[in-house]
Design a protein around this motif. Structure first.
Motif, PDB file in Angstrom:
ATOM      1  N   ILE A 292     -24.477   7.751 -19.870  1.00 38.79           N
ATOM      2  CA  ILE A 292     -24.498   6.611 -18.650  1.00 38.79           C
ATOM      3  C   ILE A 292     -22.848   6.468 -17.919  1.00 38.79           C
ATOM      4  O   ILE A 292     -22.617   6.618 -17.136  1.00 38.79           O
ATOM      5  N   ARG A 293     -22.274   6.039 -19.119  1.00 44.48           N
ATOM      6  CA  ARG A 293     -20.924   5.660 -18.727  1.00 44.48           C
ATOM      7  C   ARG A 293     -20.069   7.076 -18.278  1.00 44.48           C
ATOM      8  O   ARG A 293     -19.263   6.795 -17.429  1.00 44.48           O
ATOM      9  N   LEU A 294     -20.337   8.278 -18.826  1.00 42.83           N
ATOM     10  CA  LEU A 294     -19.507   9.221 -18.543  1.00 42.83           C
ATOM     11  C   LEU A 294     -20.218   9.907 -17.078  1.00 42.83           C
ATOM     12  O   LEU A 294     -19.243  10.273 -16.354  1.00 42.83           O
TER      13      LEU A 294
ATOM     14  N   VAL B 194     -23.160  14.549 -22.231  1.00 44.81           N
ATOM     15  CA  VAL B 194     -24.388  15.072 -22.861  1.00 44.81           C
ATOM     16  C   VAL B 194     -24.165  15.584 -24.163  1.00 44.81           C
ATOM     17  O   VAL B 194     -24.951  15.367 -25.042  1.00 44.81           O
ATOM     18  N   ASN B 195     -22.925  16.065 -24.506  1.00 44.10           N
ATOM     19  CA  ASN B 195     -22.218  16.521 -25.898  1.00 44.10           C
ATOM     20  C   ASN B 195     -22.459  15.261 -26.633  1.00 44.10           C
ATOM     21  O   ASN B 195     -22.912  15.158 -27.798  1.00 44.10           O
ATOM     22  N   GLN B 196     -21.919  14.089 -26.079  1.00 43.55           N
ATOM     23  CA  GLN B 196     -21.638  12.711 -27.130  1.00 43.55           C
ATOM     24  C   GLN B 196     -22.990  12.324 -27.338  1.00 43.55           C
ATOM     25  O   GLN B 196     -23.469  11.723 -28.489  1.00 43.55           O
ATOM     26  N   THR B 197     -24.027  12.294 -26.368  1.00 42.16           N
ATOM     27  CA  THR B 197     -25.446  11.768 -26.452  1.00 42.16           C
ATOM     28  C   THR B 197     -26.152  12.584 -27.495  1.00 42.16           C
ATOM     29  O   THR B 197     -26.703  12.055 -28.245  1.00 42.16           O
ATOM     30  N   THR B 198     -25.946  13.919 -27.621  1.00 46.17           N
ATOM     31  CA  THR B 198     -26.561  14.751 -28.510  1.00 46.17           C
ATOM     32  C   THR B 198     -26.021  14.382 -29.967  1.00 46.17           C
ATOM     33  O   THR B 198     -26.860  14.379 -30.875  1.00 46.17           O
ATOM     34  N   MET B 199     -24.641  14.209 -30.150  1.00 40.88           N
ATOM     35  CA  MET B 199     -24.244  13.957 -31.115  1.00 40.88           C
ATOM     36  C   MET B 199     -24.520  13.012 -31.890  1.00 40.88           C
ATOM     37  O   MET B 199     -24.839  12.249 -33.117  1.00 40.88           O
ATOM     38  N   MET B 200     -24.761  11.790 -31.086  1.00 34.74           N
ATOM     39  CA  MET B 200     -25.090  10.499 -31.447  1.00 34.74           C
ATOM     40  C   MET B 200     -26.737  10.168 -31.838  1.00 34.74           C
ATOM     41  O   MET B 200     -26.972   9.580 -32.858  1.00 34.74           O
TER      42      MET B 200
ATOM     43  N   PRO C  45     -29.753   9.214 -13.988  1.00 37.42           N
ATOM     44  CA  PRO C  45     -29.820   8.382 -12.762  1.00 37.42           C
ATOM     45  C   PRO C  45     -29.102   6.999 -12.790  1.00 37.42           C
ATOM     46  O   PRO C  45     -28.623   6.708 -11.893  1.00 37.42           O
ATOM     47  N   LEU C  46     -29.189   6.477 -14.074  1.00 38.03           N
ATOM     48  CA  LEU C  46     -28.503   5.072 -14.266  1.00 38.03           C
ATOM     49  C   LEU C  46     -27.191   5.158 -13.904  1.00 38.03           C
ATOM     50  O   LEU C  46     -26.575   4.281 -13.228  1.00 38.03           O
ATOM     51  N   GLY C  47     -26.434   6.202 -14.302  1.00 45.38           N
ATOM     52  CA  GLY C  47     -25.062   6.566 -14.236  1.00 45.38           C
ATOM     53  C   GLY C  47     -24.560   6.523 -12.592  1.00 45.38           C
ATOM     54  O   GLY C  47     -23.727   6.079 -12.426  1.00 45.38           O
ATOM     55  N   ILE C  48     -25.339   7.280 -12.078  1.00 43.20           N
ATOM     56  CA  ILE C  48     -25.365   7.602 -10.754  1.00 43.20           C
ATOM     57  C   ILE C  48     -25.485   6.215  -9.886  1.00 43.20           C
ATOM     58  O   ILE C  48     -24.511   6.077  -9.017  1.00 43.20           O
ATOM     59  N   TRP C  49     -26.360   5.379 -10.318  1.00 43.72           N
ATOM     60  CA  TRP C  49     -26.804   4.109  -9.637  1.00 43.72           C
ATOM     61  C   TRP C  49     -25.489   3.246  -9.906  1.00 43.72           C
ATOM     62  O   TRP C  49     -25.156   2.473  -8.724  1.00 43.72           O
ATOM     63  N   MET C  50     -24.860   3.278 -11.017  1.00 44.19           N
ATOM     64  CA  MET C  50     -23.729   2.397 -11.246  1.00 44.19           C
ATOM     65  C   MET C  50     -22.552   2.868 -10.520  1.00 44.19           C
ATOM     66  O   MET C  50     -21.811   1.970 -10.239  1.00 44.19           O
ATOM     67  N   ALA C  51     -22.244   4.014 -10.378  1.00 40.10           N
ATOM     68  CA  ALA C  51     -21.228   4.525  -9.748  1.00 40.10           C
ATOM     69  C   ALA C  51     -21.535   4.235  -8.019  1.00 40.10           C
ATOM     70  O   ALA C  51     -20.329   3.843  -7.560  1.00 40.10           O
TER      71      ALA C  51
ATOM     72  N   ALA D 203     -18.667  16.630 -10.593  1.00 35.67           N
ATOM     73  CA  ALA D 203     -18.820  15.749 -11.849  1.00 35.67           C
ATOM     74  C   ALA D 203     -19.548  16.268 -13.010  1.00 35.67           C
ATOM     75  O   ALA D 203     -19.213  15.813 -14.114  1.00 35.67           O
ATOM     76  N   LEU D 204     -19.929  17.520 -12.732  1.00 35.13           N
ATOM     77  CA  LEU D 204     -20.811  18.079 -13.690  1.00 35.13           C
ATOM     78  C   LEU D 204     -20.103  18.391 -15.253  1.00 35.13           C
ATOM     79  O   LEU D 204     -20.529  18.330 -16.296  1.00 35.13           O
ATOM     80  N   PRO D 205     -18.929  18.776 -15.133  1.00 35.76           N
ATOM     81  CA  PRO D 205     -18.038  19.054 -16.420  1.00 35.76           C
ATOM     82  C   PRO D 205     -18.018  18.093 -17.341  1.00 35.76           C
ATOM     83  O   PRO D 205     -18.262  17.752 -18.465  1.00 35.76           O
ATOM     84  N   THR D 206     -17.482  16.596 -16.736  1.00 36.41           N
ATOM     85  CA  THR D 206     -17.586  15.260 -17.349  1.00 36.41           C
ATOM     86  C   THR D 206     -19.035  14.839 -17.761  1.00 36.41           C
ATOM     87  O   THR D 206     -19.092  14.305 -19.070  1.00 36.41           O
ATOM     88  N   ILE D 207     -19.909  15.344 -16.926  1.00 32.87           N
ATOM     89  CA  ILE D 207     -21.400  14.761 -17.569  1.00 32.87           C
ATOM     90  C   ILE D 207     -21.884  15.844 -18.637  1.00 32.87           C
ATOM     91  O   ILE D 207     -22.467  15.075 -19.389  1.00 32.87           O
ATOM     92  N   MET D 208     -21.331  16.782 -18.522  1.00 31.29           N
ATOM     93  CA  MET D 208     -21.564  17.588 -19.868  1.00 31.29           C
ATOM     94  C   MET D 208     -20.977  17.160 -21.042  1.00 31.29           C
ATOM     95  O   MET D 208     -21.582  17.318 -22.157  1.00 31.29           O
TER      96      MET D 208
END
Length: 286
Positions: free
Chosen positions: A171-173, A216-222, A113-119, A208-213
């Protein structure tokens, strides 16, 4: 000769400390509520994972690897999990997975939601970007201080510290993905009289879903990268075993716990990347 003058602006750190203490005193009930919900969530996920028979869990890992990557990958991932079990680390593996799942779910609930708001809001994006920069560049050990202060030692503090560290990528992606949706697609939807909500849910998010995913991958790894660091605030799991091995200089335990984290990271990375690839292929086929 080149030393800096003895000028100390200690008031900056003191004011931050005073602000943190004010937050803790003023919103004590709110933090207690978060602690209760988070601890119950972690314990619930852990109970479910522990209830699943080991052979069924390994089978599920195999099926995930097979579906999103290949049969060969599924066999390898299942073998990795089996090896962790042979190390005697099955129970702590479940604790680690529970902490990571809780951290990632909360990160996605807040971050997307924060990423959508920033967009949609350039002003909000300008305000958030330096905050996200600070969250990503601040040494991760620093996050442990407010985590202990607000939630004391334990898995909830680990989730809180992990949350701060793992939030920025999604958020960024998400913002990037929404902003990069093709203008022609948006104009086409507008010509059919789509509302802003319909535009978001039926046009922009699917595109946008592929980029959002990928986010998700980066967030999970972090989140997984914080496992060992979070053990310093009392978090259980594989990170705790690494910390114990360091204190005891136990190379055998350190290797087994460390390689188990590597195995888990490989599985999570490949499976989440496979999910993103499947969304990308589905989008291209439409």
């Amino acid at each position: 000769m080149g030393s800096f003058p003895d000028i100390r602006w200690g008031f900056l750190g003191e004011n931050v400390e005073a602000f943190i203490k004010w937050l803790d005193t003023t919103f004590e009930g709110f933090f207690d509520f978060i602690h209760f919900i988070s601890s119950q969530t972690i314990n619930g996920i852990e109970a479910v994972l522990m209830f699943i028979p080991w052979w069924l869990f390994i089978l599920l890992i195999f099926l995930l690897g097979w579906y999103f990557k290949s049969v060969f990958s599924g066999v390898f991932y299942a073998f990795f999990i089996f090896l962790i079990g042979t190390f005697g680390l099955w129970d702590v593996l479940m604790i680690t997975i529970a902490i990571v799942i809780t951290s990632v779910v909360i990160s996605l609930v807040i971050g997307i939601p924060l990423g959508i708001w920033m967009a949609f809001s350039k002003g909000f994006s300008v305000v958030m970007r330096p905050i996200l920069d600070a969250m990503q560049t601040m040494p991760s050990f620093v996050y442990l201080i407010p985590a202990i202060f607000f939630f004391s030692l334990g898995n909830v503090s680990a989730v809180f510290a992990t949350l701060i560290y793992a939030l920025p990528p999604v958020i960024r992606l998400t913002e990037l993905a929404i902003r990069n949706v093709d203008d022609e697609v948006i104009e086409s939807a507008q010509s059919f009289g789509s509302s802003r909500w319909q535009m978001l849910t039926k046009v922009q998010l699917p595109q946008a879903l592929p980029t959002i995913m990928a986010g998700v991958n980066q967030t999970t790894m972090m989140a997984l990268a914080m496992v060992v660091i979070a053990s310093m605030v009392g978090a259980g799991g594989l990170g705790e075993q690494v910390l114990i091995s360091i204190n005891r200089i136990d190379m055998a335990l350190g290797f087994e716990a460390g390689i188990s984290i590597v195995f888990l990271a490989i599985i999570i990375d490949r499976v989440t990347a496979g999910v993103a690839d499947s969304f990308q292929k589905h989008r291209r086929s439409e």
